[in-house]
Design a protein around this motif. Sequence first.
Motif, PDB file in Angstrom:
ATOM      1  N   ILE A 526     -77.497  83.417  83.451  1.00  0.00           N
ATOM      2  CA  ILE A 526     -78.562  83.177  84.422  1.00  0.00           C
ATOM      3  C   ILE A 526     -79.062  84.526  84.940  1.00  0.00           C
ATOM      4  CG2 ILE A 526     -76.777  82.817  86.192  1.00  0.00           C
ATOM      5  CD1 ILE A 526     -78.755  81.092  87.724  1.00  0.00           C
ATOM      6  N   THR A 527     -80.363  84.678  85.016  1.00  0.00           N
ATOM      7  CA  THR A 527     -80.979  85.891  85.550  1.00  0.00           C
ATOM      8  C   THR A 527     -81.431  85.613  86.975  1.00  0.00           C
ATOM      9  OG1 THR A 527     -81.731  86.542  83.344  1.00  0.00           O
ATOM     10  CG2 THR A 527     -82.782  87.611  85.222  1.00  0.00           C
ATOM     11  N   VAL A 529     -83.245  87.045  90.331  1.00  0.00           N
ATOM     12  CA  VAL A 529     -84.117  88.066  90.903  1.00  0.00           C
ATOM     13  C   VAL A 529     -84.082  88.020  92.428  1.00  0.00           C
ATOM     14  CG1 VAL A 529     -86.454  89.050  90.781  1.00  0.00           C
ATOM     15  CG2 VAL A 529     -85.573  87.719  88.874  1.00  0.00           C
ATOM     16  N   LEU A 530     -83.485  87.009  93.000  1.00  0.00           N
ATOM     17  CA  LEU A 530     -83.525  86.802  94.450  1.00  0.00           C
ATOM     18  C   LEU A 530     -82.420  87.576  95.155  1.00  0.00           C
ATOM     19  CD1 LEU A 530     -84.208  82.958  94.469  1.00  0.00           C
ATOM     20  CD2 LEU A 530     -85.835  84.837  94.266  1.00  0.00           C
ATOM     21  N   ASP A 531     -82.517  87.577  96.495  1.00  0.00           N
ATOM     22  CA  ASP A 531     -81.496  88.207  97.327  1.00  0.00           C
ATOM     23  C   ASP A 531     -80.201  87.419  97.214  1.00  0.00           C
ATOM     24  OD1 ASP A 531     -80.043  89.567  99.204  1.00  0.00           O
ATOM     25  OD2 ASP A 531     -81.249  88.959 100.928  1.00  0.00           O
ATOM     26  N   PHE A 532     -79.139  88.091  96.777  1.00  0.00           N
ATOM     27  CA  PHE A 532     -77.868  87.396  96.534  1.00  0.00           C
ATOM     28  C   PHE A 532     -77.083  87.125  97.810  1.00  0.00           C
ATOM     29  CE2 PHE A 532     -77.478  91.972  95.703  1.00  0.00           C
ATOM     30  CZ  PHE A 532     -76.604  92.338  96.710  1.00  0.00           C
ATOM     31  N   LYS A 533     -77.597  87.524  98.973  1.00  0.00           N
ATOM     32  CA  LYS A 533     -76.846  87.339 100.216  1.00  0.00           C
ATOM     33  C   LYS A 533     -77.189  86.041 100.941  1.00  0.00           C
ATOM     34  CE  LYS A 533     -78.111  91.242 102.078  1.00  0.00           C
ATOM     35  NZ  LYS A 533     -78.901  91.799 100.958  1.00  0.00           N
ATOM     36  N   ARG A 534     -78.276  85.365 100.541  1.00  0.00           N
ATOM     37  CA  ARG A 534     -78.689  84.182 101.292  1.00  0.00           C
ATOM     38  C   ARG A 534     -79.562  83.272 100.438  1.00  0.00           C
ATOM     39  NH1 ARG A 534     -83.689  85.086 104.129  1.00  0.00           N
ATOM     40  NH2 ARG A 534     -82.895  83.759 105.804  1.00  0.00           N
ATOM     41  N   GLU A 535     -79.636  82.029 100.873  1.00  0.00           N
ATOM     42  CA  GLU A 535     -80.480  80.990 100.295  1.00  0.00           C
ATOM     43  C   GLU A 535     -80.250  80.843  98.792  1.00  0.00           C
ATOM     44  OE1 GLU A 535     -84.470  81.779 101.655  1.00  0.00           O
ATOM     45  OE2 GLU A 535     -84.071  80.867 103.614  1.00  0.00           O
ATOM     46  N   ALA A 536     -81.322  80.627  98.008  1.00  0.00           N
ATOM     47  CA  ALA A 536     -81.172  80.268  96.594  1.00  0.00           C
ATOM     48  C   ALA A 536     -80.466  81.355  95.794  1.00  0.00           C
ATOM     49  CB  ALA A 536     -82.544  79.969  95.986  1.00  0.00           C
ATOM     50  N   GLY A 537     -80.667  82.622  96.163  1.00  0.00           N
ATOM     51  CA  GLY A 537     -79.968  83.692  95.462  1.00  0.00           C
ATOM     52  C   GLY A 537     -78.467  83.611  95.631  1.00  0.00           C
ATOM     53  N   LEU A 538     -78.016  83.208  96.812  1.00  0.00           N
ATOM     54  CA  LEU A 538     -76.588  83.037  97.059  1.00  0.00           C
ATOM     55  C   LEU A 538     -76.069  81.751  96.411  1.00  0.00           C
ATOM     56  CD1 LEU A 538     -73.963  83.863  98.643  1.00  0.00           C
ATOM     57  CD2 LEU A 538     -74.850  82.480 100.541  1.00  0.00           C
ATOM     58  N   TRP A 539     -76.833  80.663  96.525  1.00  0.00           N
ATOM     59  CA  TRP A 539     -76.361  79.371  96.022  1.00  0.00           C
ATOM     60  C   TRP A 539     -76.204  79.375  94.504  1.00  0.00           C
ATOM     61  CZ3 TRP A 539     -80.974  76.927  99.053  1.00  0.00           C
ATOM     62  CH2 TRP A 539     -80.750  77.059 100.420  1.00  0.00           C
ATOM     63  N   GLY A 541     -76.603  82.343  92.362  1.00  0.00           N
ATOM     64  CA  GLY A 541     -76.084  83.568  91.758  1.00  0.00           C
ATOM     65  C   GLY A 541     -74.688  83.970  92.169  1.00  0.00           C
ATOM     66  N   VAL A 542     -74.117  83.348  93.221  1.00  0.00           N
ATOM     67  CA  VAL A 542     -72.787  83.744  93.691  1.00  0.00           C
ATOM     68  C   VAL A 542     -71.838  82.548  93.754  1.00  0.00           C
ATOM     69  CG1 VAL A 542     -71.488  84.758  95.614  1.00  0.00           C
ATOM     70  CG2 VAL A 542     -73.720  85.698  94.994  1.00  0.00           C
ATOM     71  N   LEU A 543     -72.314  81.398  94.190  1.00  0.00           N
ATOM     72  CA  LEU A 543     -71.426  80.258  94.407  1.00  0.00           C
ATOM     73  C   LEU A 543     -71.354  79.336  93.187  1.00  0.00           C
ATOM     74  CD1 LEU A 543     -72.469  79.408  98.080  1.00  0.00           C
ATOM     75  CD2 LEU A 543     -70.654  80.922  97.286  1.00  0.00           C
ATOM     76  N   THR A 544     -72.481  78.736  92.816  1.00  0.00           N
ATOM     77  CA  THR A 544     -72.467  77.784  91.699  1.00  0.00           C
ATOM     78  C   THR A 544     -72.121  78.458  90.382  1.00  0.00           C
ATOM     79  OG1 THR A 544     -74.186  76.559  92.892  1.00  0.00           O
ATOM     80  CG2 THR A 544     -73.829  75.970  90.595  1.00  0.00           C
ATOM     81  N   SER A 545     -72.508  79.714  90.249  1.00  0.00           N
ATOM     82  CA  SER A 545     -72.189  80.427  89.005  1.00  0.00           C
ATOM     83  C   SER A 545     -70.685  80.566  88.815  1.00  0.00           C
ATOM     84  CB  SER A 545     -72.855  81.803  89.019  1.00  0.00           C
ATOM     85  OG  SER A 545     -72.368  82.585  90.104  1.00  0.00           O
ATOM     86  N   VAL A 546     -69.941  80.852  89.879  1.00  0.00           N
ATOM     87  CA  VAL A 546     -68.482  80.959  89.769  1.00  0.00           C
ATOM     88  C   VAL A 546     -67.855  79.594  89.533  1.00  0.00           C
ATOM     89  CG1 VAL A 546     -66.390  81.568  91.048  1.00  0.00           C
ATOM     90  CG2 VAL A 546     -68.398  83.052  91.150  1.00  0.00           C
ATOM     91  N   MET A 547     -68.415  78.573  90.133  1.00  0.00           N
ATOM     92  CA  MET A 547     -67.886  77.225  89.925  1.00  0.00           C
ATOM     93  C   MET A 547     -67.955  76.833  88.454  1.00  0.00           C
ATOM     94  SD  MET A 547     -66.522  74.565  91.361  1.00  0.00           S
ATOM     95  CE  MET A 547     -66.823  74.852  93.089  1.00  0.00           C
ATOM     96  N   VAL A 552     -74.023  86.086  85.411  1.00  0.00           N
ATOM     97  CA  VAL A 552     -75.229  86.355  86.204  1.00  0.00           C
ATOM     98  C   VAL A 552     -75.704  87.780  85.933  1.00  0.00           C
ATOM     99  CG1 VAL A 552     -76.216  86.467  88.520  1.00  0.00           C
ATOM    100  CG2 VAL A 552     -74.470  84.756  88.000  1.00  0.00           C
ATOM    101  N   ILE A 553     -76.990  87.905  85.622  1.00  0.00           N
ATOM    102  CA  ILE A 553     -77.638  89.212  85.509  1.00  0.00           C
ATOM    103  C   ILE A 553     -78.439  89.412  86.790  1.00  0.00           C
ATOM    104  CG2 ILE A 553     -79.065  90.704  84.093  1.00  0.00           C
ATOM    105  CD1 ILE A 553     -76.601  89.599  82.671  1.00  0.00           C
ATOM    106  N   SER A 554     -77.988  90.298  87.645  1.00  0.00           N
ATOM    107  CA  SER A 554     -78.619  90.504  88.949  1.00  0.00           C
ATOM    108  C   SER A 554     -79.674  91.604  88.846  1.00  0.00           C
ATOM    109  CB  SER A 554     -77.564  90.877  89.993  1.00  0.00           C
ATOM    110  OG  SER A 554     -78.164  91.017  91.263  1.00  0.00           O
ATOM    111  N   ILE A 555     -80.923  91.252  89.173  1.00  0.00           N
ATOM    112  CA  ILE A 555     -82.042  92.192  89.125  1.00  0.00           C
ATOM    113  C   ILE A 555     -82.283  92.710  90.544  1.00  0.00           C
ATOM    114  CG2 ILE A 555     -84.422  92.549  88.394  1.00  0.00           C
ATOM    115  CD1 ILE A 555     -82.620  91.622  86.138  1.00  0.00           C
ATOM    116  N   PRO A 556     -82.020  94.000  90.813  1.00  0.00           N
ATOM    117  CA  PRO A 556     -82.268  94.509  92.171  1.00  0.00           C
ATOM    118  C   PRO A 556     -83.764  94.570  92.473  1.00  0.00           C
ATOM    119  CG  PRO A 556     -81.633  96.304  90.721  1.00  0.00           C
ATOM    120  CD  PRO A 556     -81.477  95.040  89.916  1.00  0.00           C
ATOM    121  N   TYR A 557     -84.056  94.402  93.736  1.00  0.00           N
ATOM    122  CA  TYR A 557     -85.455  94.402  94.154  1.00  0.00           C
ATOM    123  C   TYR A 557     -86.104  95.764  93.941  1.00  0.00           C
ATOM    124  CZ  TYR A 557     -89.523  92.918  96.863  1.00  0.00           C
ATOM    125  OH  TYR A 557     -90.788  92.574  97.243  1.00  0.00           O
ATOM    126  N   SER A 558     -85.318  96.830  94.047  1.00  0.00           N
ATOM    127  CA  SER A 558     -85.863  98.173  93.818  1.00  0.00           C
ATOM    128  C   SER A 558     -86.322  98.326  92.373  1.00  0.00           C
ATOM    129  CB  SER A 558     -84.811  99.230  94.160  1.00  0.00           C
ATOM    130  OG  SER A 558     -83.616  99.006  93.421  1.00  0.00           O
TER     131      SER A 558
END
Length: 816
Positions: A526-527, A529-539, A541-547, A552-558
């Motif tokens: 899964i790629t 692009v969102l903020d991984f600290k909150r909302e859909a990026g967290l749900w 890219g961090v939680l459901t992905s581990v389940m 996860v390929i995390s694309i930084p905003y910079s």
Amino acid sequence: MGKQGRGLEVKPIEDLQPSFTLMSSNISLTSAGIGLSNAAPNGDITQKGYEKKRGKLLAPYIPQIQGVDPSLQIDNRIQASTQAVLPGSKHNKSRAANTRDERFRSDLHTEAVQAALAKYKERKMPMPSKRRSVLVQSSVEACTPPDTSSASEDEGSLRRQGRLATSTPYQGHGHPAVEHWFNRVIQGSSTSSSASSTSSHPGGRSVTTTNTTAHAALNANAAATALADLMAHTQLGVPVNSRVSSKIQQLLNTLKRPKRPPLREFFVDDFEELLDVMQPDPNQPKPEGQHMSPLEGEPLGVVTNWPPSLSAALQRWGTTQPKSPCLTALDNAGKPVYTLTYGKLWTRSQKLAYTLLNKLSTRNEPLLMPGDRVALVFPNNDPVMFMVAFYGCLLAELVPVPIEVPLTRKDAGSQQIGFLLGSCGVTLALTTDACQKGLPKAQTGEVATFKGWPRLLWFVTDGKHVVKPPKDWHPPIREASNDIAYIEYKTSKEGSTMGITVSNSAMLAHCHALTQACGYTESETITNVLDFKREAGLWHGVLTSVMNRMHVISIPYSLMKVNPLSWIQKVHSYKARVAVVKSRDMHWSLLAQRDQRDISLSSLRMLIVADGANPWSISSCDAFLNVFQARGLRPEVICPCASSSEAMTVAIRRPPEMGVPPPGKAVLSMGGLSHSVIRVDTEEKLSVLTVQDVGQVMPGALVCVVRVEGTPYLCQTDEVGEICISSGTTGVAYYGLPGMTKNIFETIPVTSSRVPIGDKPFTRTSLLGFVGPDSLMFVVGKMDGLMVVSGRRHNADDVVATALAVEPMKFVYRGR
């Protein structure tokens, strides 16, 4: 006029206005000298001159006298522009300065003063004010005669008023103190008069007064001027008092008046017009459909061998699949800098959990206990360290509170974050070594205390600062409970920051529902692009992905700022099956797609548009599909979703392999929407809004639409309202705010007869929408952007939708 007794006319001193009440005791001085300027040295006055002078003096006070020229009935104030002519008789110089010669007495002037007193006696004397100006204290004391009474100030002023009504012309010498004060007035007046005479004299020569006759004349004229000026001010209604001059009183009265009219006076006419507009229009559209019934999503399926908690899922994959990739971080050039495996995530999270619980202490007591809140301060380009810290807190049964990195010590946004940390009782902040070095420092070298923040201890989670736990220590792995798992912050439209608590059971249930709705499987890529600290990026890219043991390929905003095509390139290179983006990312990639040709999106089975609930996202989705359909993108892959911080994911369009109905679009009348009524229109008209559906309701959820204001009545089928959801996958409460929690998280919708639709509480999503055909959810706006103008509802997102609807590639440019 005799040569030896040339008349003396003096410029009045406006500042020196002695009280009329004290002037009465020296009335003989005034009456004795009123006619001095026109009196001959020997005291002989012709009958004609006598009558003329008498009429001129009595005209201002007895205007009804017959035979007097009206031109003579003028104010007897002495003008400032009059030149002073000094007597030069040698005979007068021989007199002492304090001599009061009887030849300067005049019955004519005594009569004029007594007439003025009789006229003034008929008026009610205002009570003296005790207000006293500090700025003019010295000048007032210099010009106010001493009070010879031993009584209080109020009694003395009343007593002086009583003497005023019964006073008789003074026949002898006055009180020594009064005499001394009057001489000071004469000296001050003489100095001012000399200055004015010098400035008005053609030759610029200074004229000095040495004759005692001039002193006496000045004395009399100053007293008469003060008397007339006092009566003029009294006629105008200006309070007179022994402490404050009339000029000061006028200034005080001016300051009391408001500088501008009251605010409502500016809007009287507009308010009346608004009242006319607010009257209901008989021709406005009204809802005509039946009252809706709650919409229920598909049942939440039972998965065999499903982990009992997220910590248990991490333990399973960390021990059984330790080399499976979990997260890949990219630098600003788009190159992978580190890939975190599930084995590394498990061991590093264990070390951090053991260190937080056993190695941090104050006064030989543990600093943290299970259930305590801990702040996570990590930059947006370091998802690996954030993931380790988040799961380290979960293993230690601590409550992580992810926040943004503060920019400055007095940043307004960070002040609200500080208020949240203080209300949560946070005492420890976790961060990286690089992030801590970039924070503002105090003179001691420690991290400075930010404005509005509680005092925090900063702990760096890098490898050298954590301790390996002993072999006999294991983190507690329990089943998901109703205890708080983490707190996600939300900023309201007023700027305040609130913490939304999510329980362990809700976190697990949400991961379960997303897995079922999106069809996630193990080892998918899964790629994000969102903020991984909150909302859909967290749900996702961090939680459901581990389940689900996903990569996860995390694309930084910079990186997105430098290369808007970076996420598409990573989808192509990693053969990603799912991508989580926002419509802005799709829009930016359109601007740079000409620079990249050899890319393919055929591997995508699901392109999740996290802000698909925004009405203007459809233009970005359509434009993106038109460009990249030739590069392998299928139309049914685009899956917009609707979510909020309180309710988490509300609805999402399912991928095509799940046998769901085709996506739908609705062309709605803007006029009808402004009255919260759904009216289908045609695209040829300009006053329409085209919206796309956000899919079906989440599995295991119950959704209804209630009216925005007042009692939460169920809406009719053709009426727009606020979407509410009842599910075990939503947030629980606003931390520390029970009142707001009850209004948002414990809503009970009712029917038109005020009967509750059930005993389970609903959570308000702040999304405005309706349920369309095939049970598809449509969102037309948000509560935060709702604007009511003249009784009609508009949404801030409509402004964006209108701008983007006019060929966005030609008229709306990046950054504008």
